[in-house]
Design a protein around this motif. Structure first.
Motif, PDB file in Angstrom:
ATOM      1  N   LYS A 179       4.710  -5.964  -8.777  1.00  0.00           N
ATOM      2  CA  LYS A 179       3.519  -5.158  -8.539  1.00  0.00           C
ATOM      3  C   LYS A 179       2.971  -5.420  -7.143  1.00  0.00           C
ATOM      4  O   LYS A 179       2.611  -4.489  -6.407  1.00  0.00           O
ATOM      5  CB  LYS A 179       2.453  -5.459  -9.593  1.00  0.00           C
ATOM      6  CG  LYS A 179       1.167  -4.667  -9.387  1.00  0.00           C
ATOM      7  CD  LYS A 179       0.154  -4.986 -10.475  1.00  0.00           C
ATOM      8  CE  LYS A 179      -1.134  -4.207 -10.234  1.00  0.00           C
ATOM      9  NZ  LYS A 179      -2.145  -4.480 -11.286  1.00  0.00           N
ATOM     10  N   GLN A 238       2.325  -3.004  -3.768  1.00  0.00           N
ATOM     11  CA  GLN A 238       1.026  -2.848  -3.117  1.00  0.00           C
ATOM     12  C   GLN A 238       1.124  -3.088  -1.609  1.00  0.00           C
ATOM     13  O   GLN A 238       0.415  -2.458  -0.826  1.00  0.00           O
ATOM     14  CB  GLN A 238       0.018  -3.816  -3.741  1.00  0.00           C
ATOM     15  CG  GLN A 238      -0.373  -3.434  -5.161  1.00  0.00           C
ATOM     16  CD  GLN A 238      -1.354  -4.413  -5.764  1.00  0.00           C
ATOM     17  OE1 GLN A 238      -1.319  -5.610  -5.461  1.00  0.00           O
ATOM     18  NE2 GLN A 238      -2.236  -3.914  -6.619  1.00  0.00           N
ATOM     19  N   GLU A 257       3.479   3.302 -12.402  1.00  0.00           N
ATOM     20  CA  GLU A 257       2.182   3.112 -11.766  1.00  0.00           C
ATOM     21  C   GLU A 257       1.190   4.221 -12.119  1.00  0.00           C
ATOM     22  O   GLU A 257       0.035   4.147 -11.767  1.00  0.00           O
ATOM     23  CB  GLU A 257       2.355   3.066 -10.239  1.00  0.00           C
ATOM     24  CG  GLU A 257       3.128   1.863  -9.725  1.00  0.00           C
ATOM     25  CD  GLU A 257       2.310   0.593  -9.754  1.00  0.00           C
ATOM     26  OE1 GLU A 257       2.899  -0.496  -9.669  1.00  0.00           O
ATOM     27  OE2 GLU A 257       1.074   0.670  -9.894  1.00  0.00           O
ATOM     28  N   ASP A 297      -0.477   5.461 -14.785  1.00  0.00           N
ATOM     29  CA  ASP A 297      -1.698   5.219 -15.562  1.00  0.00           C
ATOM     30  C   ASP A 297      -2.729   4.461 -14.745  1.00  0.00           C
ATOM     31  O   ASP A 297      -3.909   4.833 -14.706  1.00  0.00           O
ATOM     32  CB  ASP A 297      -1.365   4.445 -16.844  1.00  0.00           C
ATOM     33  CG  ASP A 297      -0.579   5.271 -17.840  1.00  0.00           C
ATOM     34  OD1 ASP A 297      -0.588   6.519 -17.696  1.00  0.00           O
ATOM     35  OD2 ASP A 297       0.058   4.691 -18.736  1.00  0.00           O
ATOM     36  N   GLU A 298      -2.309   3.410 -14.075  1.00  0.00           N
ATOM     37  CA  GLU A 298      -3.239   2.636 -13.258  1.00  0.00           C
ATOM     38  C   GLU A 298      -3.756   3.470 -12.093  1.00  0.00           C
ATOM     39  O   GLU A 298      -4.952   3.425 -11.770  1.00  0.00           O
ATOM     40  CB  GLU A 298      -2.559   1.378 -12.731  1.00  0.00           C
ATOM     41  CG  GLU A 298      -3.504   0.508 -11.897  1.00  0.00           C
ATOM     42  CD  GLU A 298      -2.829  -0.709 -11.324  1.00  0.00           C
ATOM     43  OE1 GLU A 298      -3.268  -1.828 -11.641  1.00  0.00           O
ATOM     44  OE2 GLU A 298      -1.853  -0.526 -10.558  1.00  0.00           O
ATOM     45  N   GLN A 299      -2.878   4.244 -11.489  1.00  0.00           N
ATOM     46  CA  GLN A 299      -3.305   5.067 -10.364  1.00  0.00           C
ATOM     47  C   GLN A 299      -4.365   6.079 -10.772  1.00  0.00           C
ATOM     48  O   GLN A 299      -5.335   6.318 -10.052  1.00  0.00           O
ATOM     49  CB  GLN A 299      -2.097   5.789  -9.756  1.00  0.00           C
ATOM     50  CG  GLN A 299      -1.249   4.916  -8.868  1.00  0.00           C
ATOM     51  CD  GLN A 299      -2.007   4.437  -7.640  1.00  0.00           C
ATOM     52  OE1 GLN A 299      -2.440   5.227  -6.805  1.00  0.00           O
ATOM     53  NE2 GLN A 299      -2.188   3.132  -7.532  1.00  0.00           N
ATOM     54  N   LYS A 353      -6.547   5.767 -13.105  1.00  0.00           N
ATOM     55  CA  LYS A 353      -7.809   5.049 -13.296  1.00  0.00           C
ATOM     56  C   LYS A 353      -8.469   4.734 -11.954  1.00  0.00           C
ATOM     57  O   LYS A 353      -9.691   4.862 -11.802  1.00  0.00           O
ATOM     58  CB  LYS A 353      -7.555   3.760 -14.070  1.00  0.00           C
ATOM     59  CG  LYS A 353      -7.162   3.979 -15.521  1.00  0.00           C
ATOM     60  CD  LYS A 353      -6.888   2.655 -16.213  1.00  0.00           C
ATOM     61  CE  LYS A 353      -6.449   2.873 -17.665  1.00  0.00           C
ATOM     62  NZ  LYS A 353      -6.137   1.587 -18.340  1.00  0.00           N
ATOM     63  N   ILE A 354      -7.673   4.314 -10.967  1.00  0.00           N
ATOM     64  CA  ILE A 354      -8.204   4.026  -9.631  1.00  0.00           C
ATOM     65  C   ILE A 354      -8.808   5.279  -9.016  1.00  0.00           C
ATOM     66  O   ILE A 354      -9.926   5.262  -8.489  1.00  0.00           O
ATOM     67  CB  ILE A 354      -7.082   3.463  -8.731  1.00  0.00           C
ATOM     68  CG1 ILE A 354      -6.651   2.080  -9.207  1.00  0.00           C
ATOM     69  CG2 ILE A 354      -7.536   3.391  -7.271  1.00  0.00           C
ATOM     70  CD1 ILE A 354      -5.409   1.557  -8.508  1.00  0.00           C
ATOM     71  N   SER A 379      -4.295  -1.286  -5.833  1.00  0.00           N
ATOM     72  CA  SER A 379      -5.432  -1.661  -6.687  1.00  0.00           C
ATOM     73  C   SER A 379      -6.398  -2.600  -5.987  1.00  0.00           C
ATOM     74  O   SER A 379      -7.578  -2.672  -6.353  1.00  0.00           O
ATOM     75  CB  SER A 379      -4.916  -2.306  -7.978  1.00  0.00           C
ATOM     76  OG  SER A 379      -4.188  -3.493  -7.690  1.00  0.00           O
TER      77      SER A 379
END
Length: 314
Positions: free
Chosen positions: A11, A15, A27, A29-31, A33-34, A54
């Motif tokens: 990870k 980044q 990536e 789902d996290e993206q 949210k960000i 992140s």
């Protein structure tokens, strides 16, 4: 960092090197949210296919990120910032204040771009107590800013330019510049020389015309001066360009009605409005006089005057 488990290692690798993770399903789902958080808290508008690390620090009053752009680990972005499509902001870059970055730009690691300045005109109070000023910073398209470079408020970097690593930019530079030093200077032009700068002197003939070229900025004249545009006259026979060396008749068989309509609302589509375009490659000269030839007169439309020419790299 290398003592972490493999998942965290991978990870972190992405980044620091976001080009490895563009369009990565793992990536997504996290993206999302960000991006949703930034839309809510940082007044952000983020296009498709972007990546934001992140641990990037984005605390803006207004933020735009164009499609297929990415922001790497440790970056700090604050103020009112617009970053166009296909751009990259590498690790630990700092962008602050009012900053506009065009399409296809590369911002290297540890670059600092400051679109504001501390007020310091008074000496009877602390600088910290004086209001800030902001002229803003603008980077055109296809600009590469090298590592550790600093670009200060009020600077405008023309498209296709390169800012060398460690440069301190305190003023504006034209397109295709290679810029280096502290304070930064224009070392040379990326294009093939010679380069020339022309100005336009309109003769107020009341004829409708348009020239497809930039004035008061350097253009490449390595193979000659390319003159292109259109001119309207109900009895136009020829378009002439005279220099101190020669007289040239320009071809006027280029059909450009759609272009003309964007400039003028025409009541009738007469033939004169259709066969109105011209283009011609001329030898480089100190001046060019443009004329419209009709059955009864020769109308002086405008002069194009050379202001400066660069024969060698500066």
């Amino acid at each position: 960092m290398h003592n972490l488990n493999e998942e965290l290692y991978d990870k972190r690798k992405k980044q620091i090197q976001p080009w490895l993770t563009i369009n990565s399903i793992n990536e997504s789902d996290e993206q999302e949210k960000i991006k949703e958080l930034l839309r809510k808290k940082a007044n952000a508008k983020i296009a498709d296919n972007c990546y934001i690390a992140s641990d990037a620090n984005i605390f803006t009053s207004k933020f735009y990120l164009g499609e297929n752009s990415w922001i790497a680990s440790g970056s700090i972005i604050r103020g009112e910032v617009s970053i166009g499509p296909h751009c990259s902001v590498n690790p630990n870059a700092h962008i602050a204040g009012k900053v506009e970055i065009g399409t296809g730009c590369r911002i290297a690691s540890l670059v600092s771009i400051y679109g504001f300045n501390h007020g310091h005109s008074r000496t009877d109070i602390y600088i910290k107590d004086q209001p800030s000023t902001s002229k803003g910073v603008i980077l055109g398209d296809d600009v590469w800013v090298g590592a550790n470079a600093i670009i200060l408020d009020g600077s405008k970097i023309g498209s296709h330019s390169i800012v060398a690593a460690g440069a301190v930019v305190t003023k504006s530079f034209p397109e295709y510049s290679i810029i280096a030093g502290n304070p930064a200077k224009r070392l040379k032009d990326r294009r093939e020389l010679p380069l020339a700068k022309f100005s336009l002197e309109d003769k107020n003939s009341e004829l409708r015309y348009h020239l497809d070229m930039k004035f008061n900025s350097y253009i490449s004249c390595h193979d000659g001066f390319f003159l292109r545009g259109w001119l309207l006259h109900p009895e136009l026979n020829d378009i002439l360009v005279k220099t101190q060396y020669s007289s040239n008749t320009l071809s006027i068989n280029k059909k450009r009605p759609d272009v003309v309509r964007t400039f003028f609302k025409m009541e009738e589509d007469k033939q004169v409005y259709i066969d109105c375009g011209f283009e011609h490659l001329l030898e480089v000269s100190d001046f060019y006089s443009l004329y419209a030839k009709t059955p009864s007169e020769l109308i002086h439309i405008a002069d194009i005057v050379m202001e400066d020419m660069i024969h060698e790299e500066k």
